[in-house]
Design an enzyme around this catalytic site. Structure first.
Site, mmCIF file in Angstrom:
data_model
loop_
_atom_site.group_PDB
_atom_site.id
_atom_site.type_symbol
_atom_site.label_atom_id
_atom_site.label_comp_id
_atom_site.label_asym_id
_atom_site.label_seq_id
_atom_site.Cartn_x
_atom_site.Cartn_y
_atom_site.Cartn_z
ATOM 1 N N GLU A 125 17.632 42.501 -5.746
ATOM 2 C CA GLU A 125 16.631 43.274 -6.513
ATOM 3 C C GLU A 125 15.253 42.693 -6.167
ATOM 4 O OE1 GLU A 125 17.048 42.974 -10.749
ATOM 5 O OE2 GLU A 125 15.655 44.604 -11.166
ATOM 6 N N HIS A 161 21.644 46.871 -8.327
ATOM 7 C CA HIS A 161 20.413 47.205 -7.603
ATOM 8 C C HIS A 161 20.595 47.244 -6.081
ATOM 9 C CE1 HIS A 161 17.961 47.434 -11.138
ATOM 10 N NE2 HIS A 161 18.462 46.279 -11.550
ATOM 11 N N GLY A 195 9.084 40.193 -22.364
ATOM 12 C CA GLY A 195 8.427 40.109 -23.665
ATOM 13 C C GLY A 195 9.001 41.121 -24.656
ATOM 14 N N PHE A 216 12.113 42.344 -24.621
ATOM 15 C CA PHE A 216 13.422 41.823 -25.032
ATOM 16 C C PHE A 216 13.261 40.777 -26.136
ATOM 17 C CE2 PHE A 216 15.108 43.299 -20.834
ATOM 18 C CZ PHE A 216 16.241 43.930 -21.292
ATOM 19 N N ASP A 257 22.197 45.346 -22.894
ATOM 20 C CA ASP A 257 22.501 45.462 -24.328
ATOM 21 C C ASP A 257 21.397 46.001 -25.232
ATOM 22 O OD1 ASP A 257 21.099 43.106 -23.899
ATOM 23 O OD2 ASP A 257 22.745 41.776 -24.497
#
Lengths: 532, 532
Positions: free
Chosen positions: A368, A393, A221, A223, A129
């Site tokens: 991942e 992933h 951080g 985000f 997002d």
């Protein structure tokens, strides 16, 4: 270079004069021992069979190209082979051998990149997002009225943002001082602030962290810093709308967005609800579609954080069920996000996850990691067993041949995110990306960008560039690219009817691109070749 | 850590109360869609089946351990899991995530390393003639009488060595000045010279070159510098004998050496012939065996340079044929060496190679590259078609599923050289080494060291350490290690009768090691655990 790519020519110098089946048969029979009784001609015949067999298993091999596509393919392959040749002569100059931070601008100057940028690439099926838009757009957002910034270290380090008429009373993660953004900008100087934010809104310049955990720390951080800036309801709406615009400009026609669906806030501090967030997405998507009827659309995957207790996942499932009833087809599925290695494995959440209604698909992040034989890569097994429609992933999938086989037989696509894997330090050289093995075995894949904003990459083209030039075999051509685009529709959460419309919209763009790439581009290339 | 390795425990908390087949069947039927109608218990049953299926394909899964081996396995796994746990908690501290040059000494202090060092590892099947011995031994050689050194840059850069009674008249690669080694040492100071040579005889400190081509350049430079020092006939003999001693001390009982078989020289400048070189190897092997009857032995693979014209390969084949007649079983095969990416592909040499007599095996280097879809990785196809008994490196094999399948069905072992691939810059993090996929699919492999001298590694233990801890799955245990040792005998060039003797000699060492590792080591470990 000639050394590398013209085995065909070489083989032809020895080539069989006649393709008698007899010599081929003879060769085949003695193969399990050695072929030393055979002739070079027969050897070459058999070799051709084997090489073909080896290549025929690869992703895109069976795609058909029409006449126009074949012509476009020649233009593209000429550029691709040129870049490969440069790299082959001096591997230090091969962009996919480097970290994207070191070659971003150089890549953007590449003609191959320019072609891929205009190519209708279908949809982005794996993106988050608040990591979609360009840094430039983020910086523009910081000029909006009523924005406050919270800083530490004598106003040198930005910790949080907040839109508010009054000084915000909310506490940020660290102890920090709120001041109006315009005052902060005046005090530090506009140019300095822009430079500073440009860095803070991305993973730059850190091409190398001590470990992937540290890369993840930095990543999370960003985000958190963006939360207060983007979670203001009108900004949230504009951010998303702008993302769609940037996607479209990058040759993308569809988005399947993973969102935490956070509670947004209003200027008076009032908190909205989760369905308001989803409603904003729905409204903005509809508005964008009205303005851009050639765009296919967007769907949402509810993807809250995985580092929680099982009872929280129980709540997620309830929320998702309720949202599905309200938003129907717009909400296609569910996933859990956050660093897989530190979060809990899916097996911890089996009980609540099995309660998810059948009409909500799973699109799980799984594997991942580069740890092998842990609960992390065994998330792949749980994702598959839980009926995941795609795997986010799947970096570790090649270490699990049975799971890889299941992906093929159950038709589960792997969302390969090359640049993300590099920046979050799973690997460095794109030539060693495990998706090469997925490509070689024709495991269904799509190429995605995950969080392009944080690496200042285009919404999808950089990932296509590195996948096409760095990960795929040298011979991978327009067939490969076409299948990637087609897969992004076939493996999407669109309904069969929507897929049919989507295919038409993509085909219309594709047909246009064919004309452009065979006409204009070809002329330009001829011109360039002439003057170089 | 608990997070990563105890899925079993977790699953048990949900575990089925009864193993009714009905619930399992139900689960299986709906699997292709989702399992959401099922119970967590039934889910766990099915999950167990899948996880087992996934693991059962792995290298070593079917190896049986007896009681003593099971006990030893516990000791080893305790250490392995301890190191994994440390890495899991802080990946920056995980040795296989780093370049060997950064962690060499730390690795040597590891208890797991100590165990692997004493483990009877069988044979080394991929190693090169002048890259076997420790740097310390090389430096000792430079104290031998009549050694001259040729230097440039005012005596600062060593270009060549030569043993001679008089000043050498031969020209080195660059224009340089000859002086007696003892004078050079006096002039520069012994300590300085030792320090200098210590660096020059290895790839240190270059953990990062601009490209793998540059790494190869430096690498080939060491070979060239060593030529004059080692190609003096008596030194050649001593170097090889010392190599066997170092191998033995490292838990290795057999060597299959690739040698260029250069023409050696005598102190008077006389040149010996290729069969003299081979004769020295034979004599020294016999002498070593007489002194060390528990050693299995050694065999030779004639492996001249690949960067030549096809007619030179024709000469190689003739030489090899003649040598085979003279040396019989001691010479087991043929290969071509040098950077595969710059040399010619095998397809160029098909005509001469097909003339090789059937009793000389091929052991081709192939796919030592991260380029995908070039003539380089297609060497894999030619190696297989030419009937290679093993594949050297095969780094690119996982990108060629059909070739990988052929390796399994034709029983061709891949000689995996983890440290070499890292130092020559094919990859960095051992967790991403493609051999993980070979292990997952049970492609036959052996672990080898290629050129341990140049990375100051032990003859084989470092490679075993990185393969076991970094490449293989977390759960890979003594079964995995035992199969590696057994494979190094099964896939060797030893005759069936020799293999049977070899197995006995290995088994004798193995049985001894079982006693040591379950007794002494266990006590030591208990003691250490107690005081930590």
């Amino acid at each position: 270079m000639s050394m590398a790519f013209n085995w065909r020519l070489r083989c032809q110098t020895l080539r069989f004069m006649s393709k008698e089946l007899s010599s081929y048969k003879h060769a085949k029979i003695s193969m399990s021992k050695t072929l030393r009784n055979t002739t070079p001609e027969a050897y070459c015949t058999l070799r051709e069979v084997l090489v073909k067999q080896d290549r025929a298993q690869a992703f895109g091999y069976n795609v058909q190209l029409n006449e126009k596509e074949t012509a476009a393919n020649e233009v593209i392959m000429k550029q691709k082979l040129r870049e490969l040749e440069k790299g082959f002569l001096d591997p230090a100059k091969f962009a996919p051998g480097h970290h994207i931070f070191e070659v971003l601008k150089e890549v953007e100057k590449s003609k191959l990149f320019a072609m891929l940028k205009t190519m209708p690439k279908g949809g982005i099926l794996h993106a988050h997002d608040t990591a979609l838009c360009s840094t430039e757009f983020l910086i523009r957002l910081t000029y909006r009225p009523d924005l406050w910034i919270c800083t530490t270290d004598d106003g040198c380090k930005a910790i949080a943002f907040r839109f508010s008429k009054e000084q915000p009373t909310m506490k940020a993660l660290s102890d920090c001082n709120w001041e109006p953004m315009c005052e902060f900008r005046q005090r530090r100087g506009e140019e300095n602030v822009t430079k500073y934010l440009y860095r803070r809104f991305s993973m730059y310049p850190y091409a190398s962290f001590a470990s992937n955990n540290e890369a993840w720390n930095h990543f999370m951080g960003i985000f958190m810093l963006l939360d207060g800036l983007l979670m203001h309801a009108p900004v949230w709406a504009d951010y998303y709308y702008n993302a769609l615009q940037e996607l479209k400009a990058d040759g993308v026609q569809y988005l399947e967005l993973r969102s935490l669906l956070p509670d947004l806030y209003c200027i008076d501090g009032q908190q909205l609800k989760i369905n308001d967030t989803l409603a904003i997405y729905k409204t903005q998507t509809d508005a964008f579609l009205q303005q851009n009827p050639d765009f296919i659309g967007a769907k949402l995957i509810y993807a809250p954080l995985r580092g929680v207790e099982p009872q929280v996942v129980e709540e997620y499932v309830q929320k998702c069920t309720a949202l599905k009833q309200e938003f129907g087809d717009f909400l296609v599925g569910f996933d859990l996000v956050g660093q897989e290695e530190l979060g809990r494995p899916l097996i911890d959440f089996i009980e609540p996850l099995l309660k998810m209604p059948e009409d909500i698909n799973f699109y799980f992040h799984a594997g991942e990691t580069n740890w092998f034989g842990t609960s992390i890569d065994e998330n792949l097994i749980d994702a598959i067993l839980l009926g995941t429609k795609r795997i986010g992933h799947g970096f570790a999938l090649v270490k699990h041949p049975f799971a890889m086989e299941l992906c093929k037989s159950l038709n589960i696509a792997v969302e390969v995110c090359p640049v993300s894997n590099q920046v979050l330090q799973l690997g460095r050289d794109y030539r060693n990306h495990p998706a090469a093995t997925l490509i070689a075995q024709s495991v269904p894949i799509v190429i995605s960008s995950d969080d392009p904003s944080f690496w200042r990459a285009s919404p999808l083209t950089h990932d296509f560039y590195f996948a096409f030039l760095g990960i795929a075999p040298a011979r991978a051509n327009l067939k490969f690219l076409k299948l990637l685009a087609l897969n992004s529709i076939s493996y999407s959460g669109l309904s069969p009817e929507e897929k049919s419309v989507a295919m038409q919209k993509w085909q219309a763009q594709w047909d246009k691109w064919m004309i452009i790439s065979t006409a204009v581009v070809y002329i330009v290339l001829l011109f360039i070749s002439a003057i170089v």
